[in-house]
Design a protein around this motif. Structure first.
Motif, PDB file in Angstrom:
ATOM      1  N   ASN A  31       0.839  -1.200   0.000  1.00  0.00           N
ATOM      2  CA  ASN A  31       0.000   0.000   0.000  1.00  0.00           C
ATOM      3  C   ASN A  31       0.878   1.256   0.000  1.00  0.00           C
ATOM      4  O   ASN A  31       1.880   1.304   0.711  1.00  0.00           O
ATOM      5  N   ASN A  32       0.491   2.232  -0.797  1.00  0.00           N
ATOM      6  CA  ASN A  32       1.198   3.524  -0.838  1.00  0.00           C
ATOM      7  C   ASN A  32       2.673   3.386  -1.250  1.00  0.00           C
ATOM      8  O   ASN A  32       3.518   4.168  -0.813  1.00  0.00           O
ATOM      9  N   MET A  54     -12.871   6.620  -3.640  1.00  0.00           N
ATOM     10  CA  MET A  54     -11.479   6.700  -3.180  1.00  0.00           C
ATOM     11  C   MET A  54     -10.964   8.144  -3.106  1.00  0.00           C
ATOM     12  O   MET A  54      -9.755   8.369  -2.996  1.00  0.00           O
ATOM     13  N   PRO A  59      -5.051  11.082  -1.019  1.00  0.00           N
ATOM     14  CA  PRO A  59      -6.177  10.361  -1.628  1.00  0.00           C
ATOM     15  C   PRO A  59      -6.211  10.562  -3.139  1.00  0.00           C
ATOM     16  O   PRO A  59      -5.529  11.441  -3.685  1.00  0.00           O
ATOM     17  N   ASN A  96      -6.390   2.326  -2.564  1.00  0.00           N
ATOM     18  CA  ASN A  96      -6.891   1.155  -1.836  1.00  0.00           C
ATOM     19  C   ASN A  96      -8.406   1.252  -1.702  1.00  0.00           C
ATOM     20  O   ASN A  96      -8.966   2.345  -1.674  1.00  0.00           O
ATOM     21  N   ASP A 147       2.064  -1.532   4.544  1.00  0.00           N
ATOM     22  CA  ASP A 147       2.045  -0.139   4.139  1.00  0.00           C
ATOM     23  C   ASP A 147       3.473   0.384   4.062  1.00  0.00           C
ATOM     24  O   ASP A 147       4.232   0.288   5.028  1.00  0.00           O
TER      25      ASP A 147
HETATM   26  C1  LIG Z   1      -6.932   4.064   1.735  1.00  0.00           C
HETATM   27  O1  LIG Z   1      -7.170   5.158   0.895  1.00  0.00           O
HETATM   28  C2  LIG Z   1      -7.831   6.240   1.533  1.00  0.00           C
HETATM   29  C3  LIG Z   1      -8.073   7.286   0.489  1.00  0.00           C
HETATM   30  O2  LIG Z   1      -8.932   6.806  -0.474  1.00  0.00           O
HETATM   31  C4  LIG Z   1      -7.030   6.767   2.666  1.00  0.00           C
HETATM   32  O3  LIG Z   1      -7.713   7.778   3.339  1.00  0.00           O
HETATM   33  C5  LIG Z   1      -6.735   5.651   3.626  1.00  0.00           C
HETATM   34  O4  LIG Z   1      -5.883   6.111   4.619  1.00  0.00           O
HETATM   35  C6  LIG Z   1      -6.105   4.493   2.894  1.00  0.00           C
HETATM   36  N1  LIG Z   1      -5.945   3.379   3.787  1.00  0.00           N
HETATM   37  C7  LIG Z   1      -4.762   2.917   4.090  1.00  0.00           C
HETATM   38  C8  LIG Z   1      -4.757   1.725   4.975  1.00  0.00           C
HETATM   39  O5  LIG Z   1      -3.743   3.403   3.640  1.00  0.00           O
END
Ligand SMILES: *[C@@H]1O[C@H](CO)[C@@H](O)[C@H](O)[C@H]1NC(C)=O
Ligand SMILES: *[C@@H]1O[C@H](CO)[C@@H](O)[C@H](O)[C@H]1NC(C)=O
Length: 276
Positions: free
Chosen positions: A30-31, A153, A173, A193, A251
């Motif tokens: 993630n990210n 999202m 986001p 995500n 993450d």
């Molecule tokens: C998933 O994406 C949203 C934005 O769409 C964000 O606010 C959120 O923190 C993200 N979740 C994670 C676990 O990174």
């Protein structure tokens, strides 16, 4: 006329560049900063026809679906549904479970406001939605009542007068969540995500991504199937049987210590999971 042609020559590359598509439908990180096909467990419908796995991340090679007002010509999904032909062992279908956070990846194609390399904070982001399809048939159109919103999202911060710091702050986001945009404006990776709803019925479902860059520009879509298992244990059994990792996402910003934009103490869990 000459001026017009000159304007076209200057203007077109920028316009043509700002399109996108989903490359991976179940990414482990993630990210994240950099695309790595080894971290992708599943692929969208028809991915193998365009070598999404091993081809250059920023090239669609024809894998691109931009809607217009003629669904009979530009269908919601680039290929009609056929689960036997649209997935392969090398680019398989996704497997999810209710409550799972799913990471998707896409190339940025120049469309990120990040003032470290772009002198423009006004890079639009209008809508980033994930739908699930009600039923087994592809809906005709993006406004079909067979499309159920699974997650909004969000949108990336933009505007002519926003604080430039917002553009260089990650994660963010929406479409522009691409921390390494400035290293490769076309082929850098953005991630999203979304979460599989807890009440989603087990079974095979079609998912649709829709991106509206700017209200005047038609939406881009990508479609994919996924088997939704009742529990993580059942999903894990499926991925184990197909030789995939059962670890769920980590993450990037939680596993790495980042100081002044540099990773201190780099660790790459994919090495431990996929190789070790
Ligand atoms: C998933 O994406 C949203 C934005 O769409 C964000 O606010 C959120 O923190 C993200 N979740 C994670 C676990 O990174
Ligand atoms: C950035 O854009 C502003 C407004 O368009 C302009 O005044 C400025 O000279 C530009 N700076 C650079 C480094 O291009």
């Amino acid at each position: 006329m000459k001026l017009f042609v000159a304007l076209l020559a200057v203007g077109l590359p920028a316009l043509a560049a700002a399109h996108s598509w989903i490359v991976c439908t179940d990414y482990l990180e993630n990210n994240g900063w950099y695309w790595d096909q080894a971290k992708c467990r599943a692929w969208p419908r028809g991915a193998h026809r365009h070598n999404l796995r091993f081809g250059n991340f920023g090239h669609h090679r024809g894998f691109l679906n931009k809607l217009d007002n003629h669904p009979e010509e530009t269908a919601l999904c680039q290929y009609p549904r056929n689960d036997d032909t649209e997935y392969t062992d090398v680019m398989p279908m996704a497997a999810y479970y209710p409550g799972q956070t799913v990471v998707l990846t896409h190339p940025t194609n120049g469309h990120v406001a990040d003032v470290r390399c772009k002198n423009d904070t006004n890079i639009y982001d209008t809508e980033n939605l994930i739908f699930a399809v009600d039923g087994d048939d592809d809906p005709c159109c993006i406004d079909s009542d067979k499309l159920i919103v699974v997650e909004d999202m969000g949108i990336s911060p933009y505007g002519p007068n926003i604080d430039p710091v917002l553009t260089t702050t990650y994660p963010k986001p929406g479409f522009q969540n691409a921390p390494k945009f400035c290293e490769h404006e076309r082929a850098s990776m953005g991630t999203y995500n979304f979460t599989i709803p807890l009440d989603m019925k087990p079974g095979r479902h079609t998912f649709v991504w829709k991106w509206i860059r700017q209200i005047r520009v038609s939406p881009f879509t990508t479609c994919w199937e996924a088997d939704v298992f009742a529990t993580k244990a059942e999903r894990d059994a499926h991925y184990t049987a197909t030789g995939q990792s059962t670890v769920d996402l980590w993450d990037f910003y939680q596993i790495n210590t980042i100081v002044d934009g540099q990773i201190v103490d780099p660790i790459d869990p994919v090495d431990q999971i996929l190789i070790g």
